[in-house]
Scaffold this motif. Structure first.
Motif, PDB file in Angstrom:
ATOM      1  N   ARG A 532       1.171 -15.702  -4.304  1.00  0.00           N
ATOM      2  CA  ARG A 532       1.174 -15.148  -2.772  1.00  0.00           C
ATOM      3  C   ARG A 532       1.394 -14.027  -2.228  1.00  0.00           C
ATOM      4  NH1 ARG A 532      -0.046 -17.207   2.556  1.00  0.00           N
ATOM      5  NH2 ARG A 532       1.676 -16.655   3.926  1.00  0.00           N
ATOM      6  N   TYR A 533       2.601 -13.454  -2.929  1.00  0.00           N
ATOM      7  CA  TYR A 533       3.203 -12.257  -2.844  1.00  0.00           C
ATOM      8  C   TYR A 533       2.026 -10.867  -3.266  1.00  0.00           C
ATOM      9  CZ  TYR A 533       7.242 -14.102  -0.606  1.00  0.00           C
ATOM     10  OH  TYR A 533       7.956 -14.786   0.290  1.00  0.00           O
ATOM     11  N   ARG A 534       1.465 -11.439  -4.301  1.00  0.00           N
ATOM     12  CA  ARG A 534       0.380 -10.440  -4.797  1.00  0.00           C
ATOM     13  C   ARG A 534      -0.692 -10.404  -3.949  1.00  0.00           C
ATOM     14  NH1 ARG A 534      -1.467 -10.167 -10.734  1.00  0.00           N
ATOM     15  NH2 ARG A 534      -1.787  -8.225  -9.966  1.00  0.00           N
ATOM     16  N   LEU A 535      -1.019 -11.378  -3.164  1.00  0.00           N
ATOM     17  CA  LEU A 535      -2.332 -11.741  -2.249  1.00  0.00           C
ATOM     18  C   LEU A 535      -2.024 -10.946  -0.876  1.00  0.00           C
ATOM     19  CD1 LEU A 535      -3.290 -15.180  -2.637  1.00  0.00           C
ATOM     20  CD2 LEU A 535      -4.805 -13.210  -3.259  1.00  0.00           C
ATOM     21  N   LEU A 536      -0.675 -10.684  -0.674  1.00  0.00           N
ATOM     22  CA  LEU A 536      -0.197 -10.217   0.826  1.00  0.00           C
ATOM     23  C   LEU A 536      -0.952  -9.119   1.395  1.00  0.00           C
ATOM     24  CD1 LEU A 536       3.700 -11.069   1.125  1.00  0.00           C
ATOM     25  CD2 LEU A 536       1.834 -11.869   2.368  1.00  0.00           C
ATOM     26  N   PRO A 537      -1.141  -7.992   0.745  1.00  0.00           N
ATOM     27  CA  PRO A 537      -1.693  -6.790   1.243  1.00  0.00           C
ATOM     28  C   PRO A 537      -3.019  -7.311   1.968  1.00  0.00           C
ATOM     29  CG  PRO A 537      -0.903  -6.121  -0.736  1.00  0.00           C
ATOM     30  CD  PRO A 537      -0.612  -7.831  -0.646  1.00  0.00           C
ATOM     31  N   TYR A 538      -3.874  -8.166   0.947  1.00  0.00           N
ATOM     32  CA  TYR A 538      -5.152  -8.613   1.370  1.00  0.00           C
ATOM     33  C   TYR A 538      -4.968  -9.656   2.554  1.00  0.00           C
ATOM     34  CZ  TYR A 538      -9.651 -11.000   1.632  1.00  0.00           C
ATOM     35  OH  TYR A 538     -10.797 -11.664   1.931  1.00  0.00           O
ATOM     36  N   LEU A 539      -3.988 -10.520   2.410  1.00  0.00           N
ATOM     37  CA  LEU A 539      -3.899 -11.504   3.753  1.00  0.00           C
ATOM     38  C   LEU A 539      -3.514 -10.927   4.852  1.00  0.00           C
ATOM     39  CD1 LEU A 539      -2.150 -14.606   1.582  1.00  0.00           C
ATOM     40  CD2 LEU A 539      -4.904 -14.028   1.927  1.00  0.00           C
ATOM     41  N   TYR A 540      -2.417  -9.944   4.735  1.00  0.00           N
ATOM     42  CA  TYR A 540      -2.129  -9.392   6.106  1.00  0.00           C
ATOM     43  C   TYR A 540      -3.055  -8.546   6.793  1.00  0.00           C
ATOM     44  CZ  TYR A 540       1.098  -6.946   9.163  1.00  0.00           C
ATOM     45  OH  TYR A 540       1.721  -6.283  10.333  1.00  0.00           O
ATOM     46  N   SER A 541      -3.770  -7.805   5.749  1.00  0.00           N
ATOM     47  CA  SER A 541      -4.875  -7.166   6.325  1.00  0.00           C
ATOM     48  C   SER A 541      -5.889  -7.949   7.083  1.00  0.00           C
ATOM     49  CB  SER A 541      -5.503  -6.379   5.285  1.00  0.00           C
ATOM     50  OG  SER A 541      -6.624  -5.900   5.521  1.00  0.00           O
ATOM     51  N   GLU A 542      -6.249  -9.017   6.280  1.00  0.00           N
ATOM     52  CA  GLU A 542      -7.448  -9.830   6.914  1.00  0.00           C
ATOM     53  C   GLU A 542      -6.774 -10.413   8.214  1.00  0.00           C
ATOM     54  OE1 GLU A 542     -10.646 -10.124   6.210  1.00  0.00           O
ATOM     55  OE2 GLU A 542     -10.053  -8.414   4.773  1.00  0.00           O
ATOM     56  N   PHE A 543      -5.661 -10.755   8.236  1.00  0.00           N
ATOM     57  CA  PHE A 543      -4.921 -11.366   9.359  1.00  0.00           C
ATOM     58  C   PHE A 543      -4.789 -10.569  10.741  1.00  0.00           C
ATOM     59  CE2 PHE A 543      -1.649 -12.403  12.481  1.00  0.00           C
ATOM     60  CZ  PHE A 543      -1.902 -13.658  12.715  1.00  0.00           C
ATOM     61  N   MET A 544      -4.573  -9.312  10.212  1.00  0.00           N
ATOM     62  CA  MET A 544      -4.605  -8.184  11.484  1.00  0.00           C
ATOM     63  C   MET A 544      -5.895  -7.875  11.823  1.00  0.00           C
ATOM     64  SD  MET A 544      -1.376  -8.192  12.068  1.00  0.00           S
ATOM     65  CE  MET A 544      -0.860  -6.691  13.130  1.00  0.00           C
ATOM     66  N   LYS A 545      -6.815  -7.759  10.877  1.00  0.00           N
ATOM     67  CA  LYS A 545      -8.114  -7.539  11.512  1.00  0.00           C
ATOM     68  C   LYS A 545      -8.802  -8.532  12.256  1.00  0.00           C
ATOM     69  CE  LYS A 545      -9.728  -6.426   7.281  1.00  0.00           C
ATOM     70  NZ  LYS A 545     -10.969  -5.787   6.223  1.00  0.00           N
ATOM     71  N   ALA A 546      -8.265  -9.573  11.956  1.00  0.00           N
ATOM     72  CA  ALA A 546      -8.752 -10.719  12.771  1.00  0.00           C
ATOM     73  C   ALA A 546      -8.280 -10.751  14.285  1.00  0.00           C
ATOM     74  CB  ALA A 546      -8.721 -12.183  12.218  1.00  0.00           C
ATOM     75  N   ALA A 547      -6.914 -10.605  14.118  1.00  0.00           N
ATOM     76  CA  ALA A 547      -6.395 -10.727  15.339  1.00  0.00           C
ATOM     77  C   ALA A 547      -6.714  -9.485  16.412  1.00  0.00           C
ATOM     78  CB  ALA A 547      -4.890 -10.569  15.161  1.00  0.00           C
ATOM     79  N   LEU A 548      -6.933  -8.166  15.863  1.00  0.00           N
ATOM     80  CA  LEU A 548      -7.230  -7.088  16.545  1.00  0.00           C
ATOM     81  C   LEU A 548      -8.544  -7.076  16.877  1.00  0.00           C
ATOM     82  CD1 LEU A 548      -4.975  -4.635  14.905  1.00  0.00           C
ATOM     83  CD2 LEU A 548      -4.543  -5.994  16.848  1.00  0.00           C
ATOM     84  N   THR A 549      -9.504  -7.686  16.413  1.00  0.00           N
ATOM     85  CA  THR A 549     -10.985  -7.925  16.801  1.00  0.00           C
ATOM     86  C   THR A 549     -11.440  -9.096  17.262  1.00  0.00           C
ATOM     87  OG1 THR A 549     -11.636  -8.358  14.539  1.00  0.00           O
ATOM     88  CG2 THR A 549     -11.382  -6.060  14.726  1.00  0.00           C
ATOM     89  N   ASP A 550     -10.460 -10.161  17.364  1.00  0.00           N
ATOM     90  CA  ASP A 550     -10.811 -11.446  17.951  1.00  0.00           C
ATOM     91  C   ASP A 550     -11.772 -12.233  16.789  1.00  0.00           C
ATOM     92  OD1 ASP A 550      -9.495 -10.784  20.349  1.00  0.00           O
ATOM     93  OD2 ASP A 550     -11.331 -10.038  21.403  1.00  0.00           O
ATOM     94  N   GLY A 551     -11.566 -11.980  15.809  1.00  0.00           N
ATOM     95  CA  GLY A 551     -12.249 -12.683  14.767  1.00  0.00           C
ATOM     96  C   GLY A 551     -11.514 -13.707  13.956  1.00  0.00           C
ATOM     97  N   MET A 552     -12.080 -14.102  12.929  1.00  0.00           N
ATOM     98  CA  MET A 552     -11.375 -15.323  12.512  1.00  0.00           C
ATOM     99  C   MET A 552     -11.064 -15.258  11.102  1.00  0.00           C
ATOM    100  SD  MET A 552     -14.194 -18.119  13.665  1.00  0.00           S
ATOM    101  CE  MET A 552     -13.768 -19.644  12.440  1.00  0.00           C
ATOM    102  N   TYR A 553      -9.743 -15.642  10.746  1.00  0.00           N
ATOM    103  CA  TYR A 553      -9.374 -15.301   9.417  1.00  0.00           C
ATOM    104  C   TYR A 553      -9.953 -16.377   8.409  1.00  0.00           C
ATOM    105  CZ  TYR A 553      -5.488 -15.599   5.816  1.00  0.00           C
ATOM    106  OH  TYR A 553      -4.588 -15.663   4.987  1.00  0.00           O
ATOM    107  N   ALA A 554      -9.722 -17.673   8.514  1.00  0.00           N
ATOM    108  CA  ALA A 554     -10.384 -19.018   7.872  1.00  0.00           C
ATOM    109  C   ALA A 554     -11.705 -19.233   8.620  1.00  0.00           C
ATOM    110  CB  ALA A 554      -9.388 -19.732   7.930  1.00  0.00           C
ATOM    111  N   ARG A 555     -12.700 -19.153   7.807  1.00  0.00           N
ATOM    112  CA  ARG A 555     -14.226 -19.581   8.496  1.00  0.00           C
ATOM    113  C   ARG A 555     -14.749 -20.400   7.267  1.00  0.00           C
ATOM    114  NH1 ARG A 555     -17.142 -13.903   8.264  1.00  0.00           N
ATOM    115  NH2 ARG A 555     -15.850 -13.606   6.163  1.00  0.00           N
ATOM    116  N   PRO A 556     -15.561 -21.410   8.069  1.00  0.00           N
ATOM    117  CA  PRO A 556     -16.370 -22.138   7.425  1.00  0.00           C
ATOM    118  C   PRO A 556     -17.399 -21.788   6.542  1.00  0.00           C
ATOM    119  CG  PRO A 556     -16.127 -22.846   9.701  1.00  0.00           C
ATOM    120  CD  PRO A 556     -15.625 -21.596   9.669  1.00  0.00           C
TER     121      PRO A 556
END
Ligand code: GLC
Length: 694
Positions: A532-556
């Protein structure tokens, strides 16, 4: 393109920030209105996404769902409502479109349950605002090509001219743009959280931290359940159990661990208790029909419910969190805010009278069942929800008419106060009950689930629907709240949970202990949590991009491979961010599972936190072996997965600069890595993007 239609005289919810001008209901597109319900003919291939936190599939077809925030700890798949009320649907048919039924009232979504080819939506009292969202006209321009000189990372100007996203995601973004930006948690809230009902003393809490640290299991949060309070009174600390509370908070923070206390909706009725007395003095509690404070039973016994819908009461209750902020606390979880009612005084009185009556009877089958139902009917009784009132926008409103707003407004009360009390720094906040609009103030956890394999899968299915409705910081009780967890279930659940923003292991009173160290050897848990901690730079980056662009973090999968009939029907895989696909195991004793890949991808296998295999797999179905101590993910072609080095035991330890790039891409591929200080409220996407290039 968003159109708004108003039916009847609905109460305002404040879910939508900017309302388009209302159009005449006769011009309604896609749907028809017959005076009782909205309806739509669905073709066999049409998929209906949405409804946020709810049971059943990513595709909601074939069931009937009711928006009616429910305290339902024992839900099976035959439930119709869970803790949240999220009235957004996305119909993926010939002409995809989204719809949002905005009303605090109860809404019934018959998504092909009565007739498989018909969607019918009915609203109590026929009063609601309807938003119909079509694909925006601007279309989707290709992302502009960037120059990248050689391998490595560097800040270069971001020039995204448009987005290569599907019509479905564009509709979601339109909707999300209208309801406002999702809540941003602090970066440390992406670490591992350990919870239990309860760790009732400071000694118990220290022991959890000690075990985690001794076993080198990473940890960022320990949650405090109701027993930290003095007799379950909000904004108090039981000084017998926690004599040195503020020292404990500081001591754990030194170890990289934050304490996250629970706050409940009900305020104990007790003379001398300041919250109770102030609430009475200012008239801040919900009243019954006679204007007297309404009494409900919750954890402390008799309680009053703060009128979260009243502006004054809401501000007053929110500022109360300061009591704990002043002791060093930086995060909270809001609970029992559907609101959950164990009983009302009236219901309890009726119950006891009936019990006395039954006592003298020879109970035949009918009477026995009536007697049994009586016990259940005491809790969360609909008549009780019709027995108290709010002061909402200057109007006296009966609770059941605005039931779905209570959890939203409780969390809003804290969220608004935090902006005032902590204007610079983000705080952690999430809630059990919610309505769309609350996503601006906090995240959600999905309430009381069970240590069931089916609830692991349900956790996966809920994520994209929650994201559509703006709830990005979300997660379930990992390992399951009720019932006894097993070692394999916890490992498999974590293999999903490490990819989700809110990662919290939580379990109920009386269940088997489910901290990772409670199952003997901790090596496998250490590996998966370290990943989990190794993935964090990616997960945080994806989360923040989703939040700041009204996008989705987890998609079907159907959001990306919209024309692939198999991908559109996949119910047990997710895209997490732009680069990876996950396909967790959710069956006991399975040695692996079948994975569908819509296109060629690279399988990346982690044993512990280390990469053990990288193999390119063709498009199609594959049986993939996944032993309990391994996690497998799939990197999409042309994409990069940045990984931190291992060994971090809390978020603050993660080195964002030394990244290992896992990729399935040739030279010249790029990844937009977002990072920030992890705590400032003021964030701008454009300033914080770094291109990671191969
Ligand atoms: C509710 C919450 C649960 C918590 C319990 C005691 O059931 O959903 O998470 O542990 O109350 O506070």
């Amino acid at each position: 393109m968003i159109r708004r239609y108003v039916f009847g005289n609905p109460l305002e919810t404040e879910a939508v920030l900017e309302k388009p001008k209302a159009e005449r209901t006769e011009t309604l597109s896609h749907l028809s209105w017959d005076g009782e319900a909205l309806s739509l003919h669905m073709d066999g291939e049409d998929i209906v996404y949405g409804l946020g936190e709810n049971v059943r599939g990513i595709n909601k077809r074939g069931w009937i769902y009711v928006s009616d925030c429910a305290d339902n700890a024992h839900h099976h798949e035959d439930a119709h409502a869970l803790y949240g009320a999220h009235n957004f649907l996305l119909v993926d048919g010939k002409e995809p479109f989204g719809l949002f039924v905005d009303t605090p009232a109860k809404v019934t979504f018959d998504v092909g349950y009565t007739k498989y080819d018909e969607l019918r939506i009915s609203v109590e009292d026929n009063a609601f605002e309807l938003y119909v969202i079509d694909v925006p006209e601007r279309g989707c321009a290709e992302r502009e090509c960037m120059e990248c000189d050689g391998a490595g990372t560097g800040y270069i100007e971001r020039e995204s001219a448009g987005q290569d996203i599907s019509a479905l995601e564009q509709i979601v973004r339109e909707f999300r743009g209208m309801i406002g930006r999702s809540y941003l948690p602090p970066k440390w809230a992406f670490g591992v959280g350990q919870s239990r009902w309860s760790y009732p003393t400071a000694q118990d809490v220290r022991e959890v931290a000690r075990q985690y640290r001794e076993h080198h299991l990473p940890l960022d949060m320990i949650y405090l359940d109701i027993d930290y309070m003095e007799r379950y009174k909000d904004f108090t600390v039981d000084r017998e159990a926690f004599p040195d509370f503020e020292d404990l908070v500081a001591e754990l923070k030194e170890q990289g661990v934050r304490l996250i206390p629970i706050i409940d909706a009900g305020v104990k009725v007790e003379d001398g208790y300041d919250v109770y007395e102030e609430g009475i003095e200012h008239g801040y509690f919900c009243k019954d029909a006679d204007g007297k404070e309404f009494v409900v039973g919750v954890w402390p016994g008799r309680c009053h419910l703060p009128d979260m819908l009243d502006d004054g009461a809401r501000r007053w209750f929110g500022l109360k969190y300061k009591t704990l902020l002043d002791l060093g606390i930086e995060g909270f979880w809001n609970d029992m805010n559907e609101p959950a009612l164990f009983y009302s005084e009236k219901r309890l009185g009726q119950f006891f009278d009936k019990v006395m009556e039954y006592r003298s009877k020879n109970l035949d089958v009918k009477e026995f069942f009536e007697f049994q139902d009586l016990t259940y009917s005491v809790q969360n009784n609909p008549e009780d929800y019709r027995s108290f009132y709010h002061n909402y926008h200057g109007q006296r409103v009966r609770h059941d008419k605005v039931h779905n707003l209570y959890g939203y407004y409780m969390t809003r009360s804290a969220g608004e106060a935090f902006e005032e009390l902590s204007p610079e720094k983000r705080l952690l906040l999430f809630s059990r009950a919610s309505y769309i609009g609350m996503h601006r103030y906090g995240g959600v956890w999905t309430g009381d689930n069970k240590a069931w394999w089916s609830h692991l899968l349900m956790n996966l299915k809920m994520m994209p629907s929650l994201n559509m409705c703006g709830f990005l910081y979300a997660g379930a009780d990992i390992g399951g709240f009720c019932a006894d967890c097993t070692r394999d279930l916890l490992l498999r659940w974590l293999a999903l949970g490490i990819f989700l923003p809110l990662l919290r292991n939580h379990s109920a009173l009386g269940t088997r202990r489910q901290e990772p160290y409670a199952f003997g050897d901790t090596e496998d848990f250490r590996g998966i949590l370290a990943l989990r901690y190794r993935l964090l730079p990616y997960l945080y980056s994806e989360f923040m991009k989703a939040a700041l662009t009204d996008g989705m973090y987890a998609r079907p999968l159907g959001f990306v491979w919209t024309a692939d009939p198999i991908a559109r029907r996949v119910e047990d895989e997710l895209l997490i961010g732009e680069s990876i696909l996950i396909a967790p195991v959710y069956e006991q004793n399975a040695a692996g599972r079948i994975v569908y890949l819509p296109e060629e991808m690279k399988l990346v296998r982690f044993r512990g936190a280390q990469i053990a295999e990288e193999t390119v797999l063709s498009a199609g179905h594959h049986y993939v072996e996944i032993p309990l101590d391994e996690v497998v993910l799939f990197v999409r072609k042309g994409h990069i997965l940045p990984l931190a080095q291992g060994g971090s035991e809390c978020v603050a330890d993660v080195d964002w600069d030394e990244l290992e790039l896992v990729h399935f891409a040739g030279r010249g591929a790029r990844y937009e890595l977002y990072d920030d200080d992890g705590e400032s409220r003021a964030v701008e996407l454009e300033d914080r993007i770094q291109w990671v290039c191969l």
